[in-house]
Design a protein around this motif. Sequence first.
Motif, PDB file in Angstrom:
ATOM      1  N   ALA A  12       0.836  -1.204   0.000  1.00 49.70           N
ATOM      2  CA  ALA A  12       0.000   0.000   0.000  1.00 49.70           C
ATOM      3  C   ALA A  12       0.873   1.257   0.000  1.00 49.70           C
ATOM      4  N   PHE A  13       1.963   1.252   0.767  1.00 55.06           N
ATOM      5  CA  PHE A  13       2.882   2.383   0.795  1.00 55.06           C
ATOM      6  C   PHE A  13       3.487   2.623  -0.578  1.00 55.06           C
ATOM      7  N   MET A  14       3.949   1.567  -1.234  1.00 57.61           N
ATOM      8  CA  MET A  14       4.582   1.708  -2.537  1.00 57.61           C
ATOM      9  C   MET A  14       3.568   2.178  -3.582  1.00 57.61           C
ATOM     10  N   GLU A  15       2.356   1.623  -3.566  1.00 63.13           N
ATOM     11  CA  GLU A  15       1.340   2.049  -4.528  1.00 63.13           C
ATOM     12  C   GLU A  15       0.943   3.499  -4.300  1.00 63.13           C
ATOM     13  N   ARG A  16       0.836   3.887  -3.036  1.00 60.22           N
ATOM     14  CA  ARG A  16       0.429   5.244  -2.708  1.00 60.22           C
ATOM     15  C   ARG A  16       1.480   6.263  -3.139  1.00 60.22           C
ATOM     16  N   ASN A  17       2.755   5.920  -3.046  1.00 59.60           N
ATOM     17  CA  ASN A  17       3.813   6.893  -3.293  1.00 59.60           C
ATOM     18  C   ASN A  17       4.497   6.780  -4.643  1.00 59.60           C
ATOM     19  N   PHE A  18       4.414   5.637  -5.321  1.00 60.82           N
ATOM     20  CA  PHE A  18       5.201   5.469  -6.529  1.00 60.82           C
ATOM     21  C   PHE A  18       4.386   5.087  -7.757  1.00 60.82           C
ATOM     22  N   PHE A  64       3.630   0.194 -11.564  1.00 63.24           N
ATOM     23  CA  PHE A  64       4.291  -0.418 -10.429  1.00 63.24           C
ATOM     24  C   PHE A  64       4.156  -1.924 -10.548  1.00 63.24           C
ATOM     25  N   PRO A  65       5.231  -2.679 -10.355  1.00 62.84           N
ATOM     26  CA  PRO A  65       5.163  -4.124 -10.598  1.00 62.84           C
ATOM     27  C   PRO A  65       4.203  -4.867  -9.689  1.00 62.84           C
TER      28      PRO A  65
END
Length: 158
Positions: free
Chosen positions: A66-72, A78-79
Motif C-alpha cells: 500500500a505504501f509503494m502504490e500510494r507513493n510510486f 508499479f510491478p
Amino acid sequence: MSHTASTSTTSPQWEGARAGGKCGRGPKRALEIVGIVFAFIWFWPLALAYIAWKLMGYPVPNEFRAFMERNFTRMGDFPFGDRTRAAQPRPASGPTGNSHFDDYRRAEIGRLEAERRRLDDEVREFGEFVEELKRAKDREEFDAYMRKRRAMSPTTEA
C-alpha cells in the motif's frame, strides 16, 4: 535502631542488572549488525533493502504494498499493482481515424482552452483587486499614522 526499607525508583531492567541479570538486548543485536556488515560486503542491495525495511518499522507486506502504490504509482506501472491498469489503453494525441470524433475532440479542446484563458483572466483580475486592497489599507494606515503624529507634535508658531 530502626531499619527502614528503601524504595527503589529504578526500572526492573536495572534491578535485574544489579542482581546479576543481563542488561540490554543481548547478542541478537550484535549478530544483526555483523549480518548487515557482511551483507554490505557480499550483496549490498540486500543490506540496503533490509535497512530501509528496518527504518520503516518492519512493515507487513500488505502495508508495504500500500505504501509503494500510494507513493510510486505516478512514476509508471508499479510491478505489484494490478494488471488491469497496465492493460488500459493510453489516450492518443494524434488522429483516431474517425473524422467526426476528431472534430469533436478539436472543438472540446478549443472550448477548454477558452475556459482556461477566461480563468487566467479572472486570476489576473483577482490579483489586481487584492493589490488594490493592499494599497488602500496601506494608505489608510499611513493616513492614521500621520493624523496621530500631527496630533502629538507640538505646534510652533512664530
